[in-house]
Scaffold this motif. Sequence first.
Motif, PDB file in Angstrom:
ATOM      1  N   SER A   1       6.406  -0.858   5.972  1.00 27.28           N
ATOM      2  CA  SER A   1       7.398  -1.146   4.943  1.00 27.28           C
ATOM      3  C   SER A   1       7.412   0.015   3.964  1.00 27.28           C
ATOM      4  CB  SER A   1       7.066  -2.437   4.205  1.00 27.28           C
ATOM      5  OG  SER A   1       8.056  -2.750   3.244  1.00 27.28           O
ATOM      6  N   ILE A   2       8.503   0.159   3.240  1.00 21.56           N
ATOM      7  CA  ILE A   2       8.581   1.156   2.174  1.00 21.56           C
ATOM      8  C   ILE A   2       7.963   0.534   0.926  1.00 21.56           C
ATOM      9  CG2 ILE A   2      10.121   2.538   0.734  1.00 21.56           C
ATOM     10  CD1 ILE A   2      12.120   2.418   3.114  1.00 21.56           C
ATOM     11  N   ALA A   3       6.953   1.197   0.389  1.00 21.91           N
ATOM     12  CA  ALA A   3       6.187   0.630  -0.726  1.00 21.91           C
ATOM     13  C   ALA A   3       6.572   1.295  -2.048  1.00 21.91           C
ATOM     14  CB  ALA A   3       4.690   0.833  -0.466  1.00 21.91           C
ATOM     15  N   ASP A   4       6.780   0.561  -3.066  1.00 23.79           N
ATOM     16  CA  ASP A   4       6.736  -0.882  -3.208  1.00 23.79           C
ATOM     17  C   ASP A   4       8.006  -1.513  -2.625  1.00 23.79           C
ATOM     18  OD1 ASP A   4       7.890  -3.048  -5.232  1.00 23.79           O
ATOM     19  OD2 ASP A   4       5.719  -3.149  -5.478  1.00 23.79           O
TER      20      ASP A   4
ATOM     21  N   ILE B   1       4.589   3.384   3.620  1.00 19.06           N
ATOM     22  CA  ILE B   1       5.591   4.458   3.519  1.00 19.06           C
ATOM     23  C   ILE B   1       5.974   4.623   2.049  1.00 19.06           C
ATOM     24  CG2 ILE B   1       7.873   5.263   4.230  1.00 19.06           C
ATOM     25  CD1 ILE B   1       7.602   3.334   6.647  1.00 19.06           C
ATOM     26  N   PRO B   2       5.605   5.725   1.412  1.00 17.37           N
ATOM     27  CA  PRO B   2       5.915   5.899  -0.011  1.00 17.37           C
ATOM     28  C   PRO B   2       7.413   6.011  -0.253  1.00 17.37           C
ATOM     29  CG  PRO B   2       4.977   7.910   0.899  1.00 17.37           C
ATOM     30  CD  PRO B   2       4.866   6.874   1.969  1.00 17.37           C
ATOM     31  N   ALA B   3       7.887   5.371  -1.321  1.00 18.11           N
ATOM     32  CA  ALA B   3       9.321   5.316  -1.601  1.00 18.11           C
ATOM     33  C   ALA B   3       9.938   6.695  -1.805  1.00 18.11           C
ATOM     34  CB  ALA B   3       9.568   4.436  -2.821  1.00 18.11           C
ATOM     35  N   VAL B   4       9.182   7.648  -2.333  1.00 20.52           N
ATOM     36  CA  VAL B   4       9.756   8.975  -2.591  1.00 20.52           C
ATOM     37  C   VAL B   4      10.222   9.646  -1.308  1.00 20.52           C
ATOM     38  CG1 VAL B   4       8.498   9.394  -4.732  1.00 20.52           C
ATOM     39  CG2 VAL B   4       7.466  10.058  -2.543  1.00 20.52           C
TER      40      VAL B   4
ATOM     41  N   ILE C   1       0.857  -1.190   0.000  1.00 24.11           N
ATOM     42  CA  ILE C   1       0.000   0.000   0.000  1.00 24.11           C
ATOM     43  C   ILE C   1       0.893   1.239   0.000  1.00 24.11           C
ATOM     44  CG2 ILE C   1      -1.435   1.403   1.522  1.00 24.11           C
ATOM     45  CD1 ILE C   1      -3.151  -0.484   0.049  1.00 24.11           C
ATOM     46  N   CYS C   2       0.673   2.086  -1.000  1.00 27.49           N
ATOM     47  CA  CYS C   2       1.510   3.277  -1.171  1.00 27.49           C
ATOM     48  C   CYS C   2       0.608   4.513  -1.141  1.00 27.49           C
ATOM     49  CB  CYS C   2       2.275   3.194  -2.492  1.00 27.49           C
ATOM     50  SG  CYS C   2       3.455   4.524  -2.703  1.00 27.49           S
ATOM     51  N   PRO C   3       0.621   5.284  -0.057  1.00 30.76           N
ATOM     52  CA  PRO C   3      -0.262   6.445   0.051  1.00 30.76           C
ATOM     53  C   PRO C   3       0.301   7.686  -0.620  1.00 30.76           C
ATOM     54  CG  PRO C   3       0.967   6.183   2.075  1.00 30.76           C
ATOM     55  CD  PRO C   3       1.405   5.060   1.162  1.00 30.76           C
TER      56      PRO C   3
END
Length: 397
Positions: free
Chosen positions: A368-371, A333-336, A306-308
């Motif tokens: 987790s950091i998504a993806d 947690i969004p990767a950016v 899940i990436c918000p």
Amino acid sequence: MMTHRERMLATLRGEPTDRLPMVPRLDIWYKGNKAKGTLPDKYRNATLKEILLDLDVGYHTAIPDYNIYGDSLDIVDRALGLWGTDTLPWKHSFRNIKRNISYCGDTTKVEYITPYGNITTATVFDESMRKAGITISHVSEKAIKSVADYEAVGYIFENIEIQPNYEYLAEFKEYVGDLGVICGRAAQGSPMHEILHELMPYDQFFYAYYDHEEELKKLAGQMTPYYEQVLDVTIKSPADWIYSGANYDVQITWPAFFAGHILPYLSTAVDKAHAGGKFLMTHTDGENKSLLPYYSQAKFDIADSICPAPMTSHTLAEIRAAFDGQITIWGGIPAVSVLESSMSDYEFDKFIDDLFLQMGKGDHLILSIADTAPTAMKFSRLERIIKIAKEFGPVNP
């Protein structure tokens, strides 16, 4: 103190935990930086497991390493969505199918000979991909070019046999131990989803769905026995969680398509997994706007990756509210946020502080950091997230 495995399972069941589970996906980050010699100095000669132990975080096993295989022939059918890697709980073989396989540099071409015509595919896996930590080859030529290929592809899938492939998974489960749970990768969310995701370019599929929907439904029907075999074999494997379906997005798997062609299969997979004593996870890594209600209807256990916002339109709080404690989020947690090119240190600190406020009680959440953690991640940001997660305190749903 609970182990990471105990913490993940308790979170899934809605039970109290001593702290927020933190299970970041670091495999691509590790492989990419290991290949380039850019791992943090203290981890220059460390294995991924040693790094996880030092950070005191769990082992993310949702995405298998597709580059672990015994023979190069094991992976030549990748363009059909058929992986012969040791890391999957199943392997395939063909009846009545002859293949012509050729190699040109980093490109693998395969021709499948059938009574209904020949099907050709091509995949690429080059040095730049290896240095980036990527383990999945790129499909440069899809199997289906036109409606004339449907019968041949249907014939191929009707002549697939699935066998258990449990040895590696059992050994990996022992290796991971208390650091995490083991995920067994099945197929896509449904046969029609497999056609969309694996067998045709997206734009061609959308035209075909409008012009040849009945033919596509027939092909999906021909693929259904293969899909069911894969699911059944995966459920019987040593895996704790079954991974079925991935890469949903409101523009590609739009609500009506999801409801008609994925939801029924995903719901059945959930029932089968539960009957087999397993939990079911699906990989919800895209823009989930308008799809969240269908996820709840499917009643799967874990929404992986899940990436918000800011990478998608929903905040973490909105997604948690939509799931209402019925689905566990693995990600959030969004990767950016861990990239200096996307956020300054000040922006990162502000963003992460707000993100943790959105977690509420922290129930049904595995961080987790998504993806996945990008190879260019600023490592100190991961360390800060881990620190805040530990300071969050016990979780009492």
